[in-house]
Design an enzyme around this catalytic site. Structure first.
Site, mmCIF file in Angstrom:
data_model
loop_
_atom_site.group_PDB
_atom_site.id
_atom_site.type_symbol
_atom_site.label_atom_id
_atom_site.label_comp_id
_atom_site.label_asym_id
_atom_site.label_seq_id
_atom_site.Cartn_x
_atom_site.Cartn_y
_atom_site.Cartn_z
ATOM 1 N N ASN A 163 0.819 -1.216 0.000
ATOM 2 C CA ASN A 163 0.000 0.000 0.000
ATOM 3 C C ASN A 163 0.851 1.263 0.000
ATOM 4 O OD1 ASN A 163 1.020 0.048 2.561
ATOM 5 N ND2 ASN A 163 -0.967 0.127 3.608
ATOM 6 N N LYS A 192 21.413 39.050 -14.587
ATOM 7 C CA LYS A 192 20.198 38.493 -15.179
ATOM 8 C C LYS A 192 19.011 39.396 -14.918
ATOM 9 C CE LYS A 192 21.582 33.634 -14.995
ATOM 10 N NZ LYS A 192 21.229 32.276 -14.495
#
Length: 330
Positions: free
Chosen positions: A51, A208
């Site tokens: 499970n 950037k």
């Protein structure tokens, strides 16, 4: 006064035994740490039921021990975190004296702030879970966002791989001092400056601009790399998308040879294919994340893996004996 009151209390001055255990994410690193410490890796097992539930079990006594559990947050990350939480909880239930979570790569350090509406600051959430499980201390390396250190209310020892990367760069070229250490963005400049200082080399940075919430584009180069050997340094490589941009701008600005060094080689998605096709001499990462032999082979000889087990072993030894960990940074 009774005879009982006059009795001298029993005091045991012996140091708690040092025990190191490992989850499933990076057992080779844990074994290497133990080899450096001169102790065997502790015996434990993890099983997964049909499970999808996990069960962890220690196969030796932990009573009053100084327990260190090595678990890096690599794929599958959720399983790695859950296994560590259960190992911490089981160790506390087994009367461990102290439990230190050794997390070489804390992946959720990237989630350090609420930079978008209706999101979780997962770096803090995972820190809360570790403490709730019973971790008394955390040992990690090169957090993506250093402020994640502040999410913990227990002591955190934050190691650096700068000396390992600098030593590697020095071994790659005849004279590293003639090269330039390149930071791929402003957030990496402090790390790049530290390595440049160790190499006595130059320093440059890629400026950037943010185009959107998820996209950032390089705009300019601050510093001179023309005709130089360039050492790009960062905290991690995931898909290698940002690395491609950094290498491209370095090449456009005249870089001669390009080497890359990062602490965490996560290498997800198309990263290996991109690195194989990238115009760099070598990409080096440490073994905080397990890099498979298959990935190394697919990268066309461009990947190198550096060992940081001695750093973790020294830190664990100093924590265990009560010595300063900060002295190791030098």
């Amino acid at each position: 006064m009774t005879d009982t009151a006059k009795q001298t209390p029993i005091v045991d001055n012996r140091r708690s035994p040092l025990l190191v255990f490992s989850g499933q994410s990076n057992r080779p690193l844990a074994q290497s740490i133990c080899d450096n410490l001169g102790i065997p890796l502790g015996k434990s097992s993890t099983e997964k039921f049909t499970n999808d539930n996990l069960i962890v079990r220690y196969e030796e006594s932990l009573r009053e021990g100084d327990i260190f559990i090595v678990q890096t947050f690599s794929t599958p990350v959720s399983d790695s975190i859950m296994e560590l939480l259960m190992m911490i909880d089981a160790a506390k239930s087994a009367s461990a004296g102290r439990v230190t979570a050794v997390i070489p790569y804390y992946s959720y350090a990237r989630s350090d702030k609420k930079d978008s509406p209706r999101i979780s600051i997962a770096g803090r959430l995972v820190a809360d879970l570790l403490q709730e499980a019973g971790a008394d201390r955390v040992l990690t390396m090169t957090l993506h966002a250093p402020q994640v250190h502040g999410f913990f209310k227990v002591p955190v020892d934050h190691l650096s791989a700068d000396s390992v990367l600098a030593q590697h760069f020095r071994s790659c070229v005849d004279d590293a001092s003639q090269g330039v250490v390149l930071a791929p963005d402003a957030g990496s400049i402090k790390r790049a400056a530290g390595i440049a200082h160790r190499l006595d080399a130059g320093l440059a940075m890629v400026d950037k601009q943010r185009i959107s919430d998820t996209e950032v584009s390089p705009r300019a180069m601050i510093g001179d790399v023309e005709g130089k050997t360039v050492f790009i340094v960062d905290d991690e490589i995931s898909t290698a998308g940002s690395l491609i941009e950094t290498v491209d701008i370095a090449r456009k600005m005249g870089a001669r040879d390009v080497y890359v060094g990062v602490t965490h080689g996560v290498y997800t998605g198309p990263a290996i294919e991109r690195i194989a096709a990238l115009g760099v001499t070598q990409v080096a990462s440490t073994n905080t994340v397990l890099v498979s032999e298959e990935k190394i082979a697919q990268a066309d000889g461009k990947l190198a893996v550096l060992d940081v087990a001695p750093h973790f072993a020294n830190a664990i030894r100093n924590i265990h004996t009560g010595e300063s960990v900060s002295t190791l940074f030098n």
